[in-house]
Scaffold this motif. Sequence first.
Motif, PDB file in Angstrom:
ATOM      1  N   ALA A  28      41.441 -27.498   9.229  1.00 56.36           N
ATOM      2  CA  ALA A  28      40.116 -27.032   9.650  1.00 56.36           C
ATOM      3  C   ALA A  28      39.287 -26.459   8.502  1.00 56.36           C
ATOM      4  N   ARG A  29      39.704 -26.726   7.259  1.00 50.19           N
ATOM      5  CA  ARG A  29      38.911 -26.253   6.132  1.00 50.19           C
ATOM      6  C   ARG A  29      37.541 -26.904   6.177  1.00 50.19           C
ATOM      7  N   ARG A  30      36.541 -26.122   5.981  1.00 51.25           N
ATOM      8  CA  ARG A  30      35.179 -26.589   6.220  1.00 51.25           C
ATOM      9  C   ARG A  30      34.685 -27.491   5.108  1.00 51.25           C
ATOM     10  N   ASP A  31      33.976 -28.537   5.506  1.00 53.60           N
ATOM     11  CA  ASP A  31      33.324 -29.438   4.557  1.00 53.60           C
ATOM     12  C   ASP A  31      32.244 -28.655   3.810  1.00 53.60           C
ATOM     13  N   PRO A  32      32.272 -28.630   2.469  1.00 50.86           N
ATOM     14  CA  PRO A  32      31.247 -27.880   1.726  1.00 50.86           C
ATOM     15  C   PRO A  32      29.835 -28.384   1.987  1.00 50.86           C
ATOM     16  N   HIS A  33      29.701 -29.668   2.378  1.00 52.68           N
ATOM     17  CA  HIS A  33      28.377 -30.194   2.686  1.00 52.68           C
ATOM     18  C   HIS A  33      27.782 -29.487   3.907  1.00 52.68           C
ATOM     19  N   GLU A  34      28.654 -29.106   4.888  1.00 48.71           N
ATOM     20  CA  GLU A  34      28.183 -28.377   6.061  1.00 48.71           C
ATOM     21  C   GLU A  34      27.662 -27.001   5.657  1.00 48.71           C
ATOM     22  N   THR A  35      28.408 -26.347   4.744  1.00 49.51           N
ATOM     23  CA  THR A  35      27.976 -25.038   4.271  1.00 49.51           C
ATOM     24  C   THR A  35      26.629 -25.137   3.568  1.00 49.51           C
TER      25      THR A  35
ATOM     26  N   ALA B 184      24.358 -27.444   3.995  1.00 48.68           N
ATOM     27  CA  ALA B 184      23.313 -27.777   4.968  1.00 48.68           C
ATOM     28  C   ALA B 184      22.794 -26.508   5.638  1.00 48.68           C
ATOM     29  N   GLU B 185      23.690 -25.576   5.990  1.00 44.47           N
ATOM     30  CA  GLU B 185      23.267 -24.317   6.593  1.00 44.47           C
ATOM     31  C   GLU B 185      22.461 -23.491   5.605  1.00 44.47           C
ATOM     32  N   LEU B 186      22.908 -23.498   4.330  1.00 45.38           N
ATOM     33  CA  LEU B 186      22.186 -22.748   3.299  1.00 45.38           C
ATOM     34  C   LEU B 186      20.780 -23.313   3.127  1.00 45.38           C
ATOM     35  N   PHE B 187      20.679 -24.652   3.065  1.00 40.16           N
ATOM     36  CA  PHE B 187      19.382 -25.292   2.890  1.00 40.16           C
ATOM     37  C   PHE B 187      18.473 -25.054   4.098  1.00 40.16           C
ATOM     38  N   ASN B 188      19.064 -24.983   5.282  1.00 39.61           N
ATOM     39  CA  ASN B 188      18.272 -24.689   6.474  1.00 39.61           C
ATOM     40  C   ASN B 188      17.580 -23.335   6.368  1.00 39.61           C
ATOM     41  N   ALA B 189      18.225 -22.405   5.644  1.00 34.14           N
ATOM     42  CA  ALA B 189      17.686 -21.053   5.529  1.00 34.14           C
ATOM     43  C   ALA B 189      16.654 -20.920   4.405  1.00 34.14           C
ATOM     44  N   LEU B 190      16.517 -21.949   3.556  1.00 30.44           N
ATOM     45  CA  LEU B 190      15.545 -21.907   2.461  1.00 30.44           C
ATOM     46  C   LEU B 190      14.131 -22.138   2.976  1.00 30.44           C
TER      47      LEU B 190
ATOM     48  N   ILE C  41      23.950 -34.061   3.049  1.00 28.46           N
ATOM     49  CA  ILE C  41      23.423 -32.747   3.429  1.00 28.46           C
ATOM     50  C   ILE C  41      22.232 -32.901   4.357  1.00 28.46           C
ATOM     51  N   ARG C  42      21.345 -33.853   4.044  1.00 24.48           N
ATOM     52  CA  ARG C  42      20.184 -34.096   4.915  1.00 24.48           C
ATOM     53  C   ARG C  42      20.633 -34.460   6.332  1.00 24.48           C
ATOM     54  N   GLY C  43      21.686 -35.283   6.416  1.00 25.39           N
ATOM     55  CA  GLY C  43      22.182 -35.706   7.727  1.00 25.39           C
ATOM     56  C   GLY C  43      22.763 -34.562   8.536  1.00 25.39           C
ATOM     57  N   LEU C  44      23.276 -33.519   7.822  1.00 29.39           N
ATOM     58  CA  LEU C  44      23.897 -32.387   8.512  1.00 29.39           C
ATOM     59  C   LEU C  44      22.906 -31.282   8.840  1.00 29.39           C
ATOM     60  N   MET C  45      21.750 -31.312   8.188  1.00 30.78           N
ATOM     61  CA  MET C  45      20.768 -30.263   8.433  1.00 30.78           C
ATOM     62  C   MET C  45      20.121 -30.431   9.808  1.00 30.78           C
TER      63      MET C  45
END
Length: 342
Positions: free
Chosen positions: A199-206, A208-214, A237-241
């Motif tokens: 269940a280690r998180r995909d860094p791309h998901e992290t 995507a969340e960071l970019f959502n907050a920008l 990342i775009r696909g996960l945002m």
Amino acid sequence: MMTAVGEPPELKKYSGLQRAAALLLALGQEHGIPIWQQLGDDEIKELSGSISTLGRVPAVVVEYLLAQFSSEVSSITTLHGSYETTERLLEGVLAPERVKDIMDDIRGPSGRTMWDKLSNVSEGVLAGYLKSEHPQTVAVILQKLKPDHAARVLASLPRDFGTEVVMRMLKTETVQKDVIVQVEQTLKSEFMTNLSRSARRDPHETMAELFNALDRSTEEAMLGALDERAPEAAERIRGLMFTFEDLGNLLPSAIQVIVRNCNKRELALALKGAPEGMKQLFFGAMTERAAKLMRDDMTSMGPVRARECEAAQGNLVTLAKDLGERGEIMLADPKSDDAMIY
């Protein structure tokens, strides 16, 4: 426990299990050991779980329960059931490894028991594991899950295999306790352990969340830079945002939930800078009077800075994601193959 003369009115809010839990907590280690030693693991887990969430028990209830159990008790303070008092109680009764297993089950992280935890595993992941198990084992597991979750898991299994599981469920009568214990132990030692490791998180998901907050300009600049240096990562990342524009794909019922839970001033700001189609989507989720008031608020604002609109839109996205994680809305059409259900 039977109702008797003198039963305190406070007792009515306690179930039979909670009354037994309060009694065992009152008896403590010394007097409770003979009882605990006669219980099976499932009974211990059930009672321990009840003790751990019992909270404050009024003295009159404790006195009444003890009076019913042995003799009149006239001077006893209130009790407080918690994870800590449960663990201390069990440590004086059971072997350390049994205490650890039981406390792990009732403490969480995502459920009180193994079956609660299993109900928090997505149907796709669970079905992927179960499709290689014996149909009878799967039938036992599905019967222990909540019906809605079991239905989703069943729908995710291969059709022929799922039909065989249904046939087993129809024919299965009372499942022996040792069979359930064995299945539970297998799930704990194999599936849940492997799941936590994977269940280690995909860094791309992290990211995507960071970019959502920008803010939008920084987000576009960063993604543009990534397009040049790591185009595949940028695309992923775009696909996960999840963006404000994605709210336009939500079901009308989800938009209504967002409208009920949002700050109306922020909603007006967000819609002020939104395309006409997005405005109509949100207005359609309101009463005619509320929509008119919202339009009036937007008009009375006059000119506003683009970054204020973008910040309000970002807050709406955050709210939508929070509601999705709590299961109050679905962040896509559930019939879509690309549905993101939180």
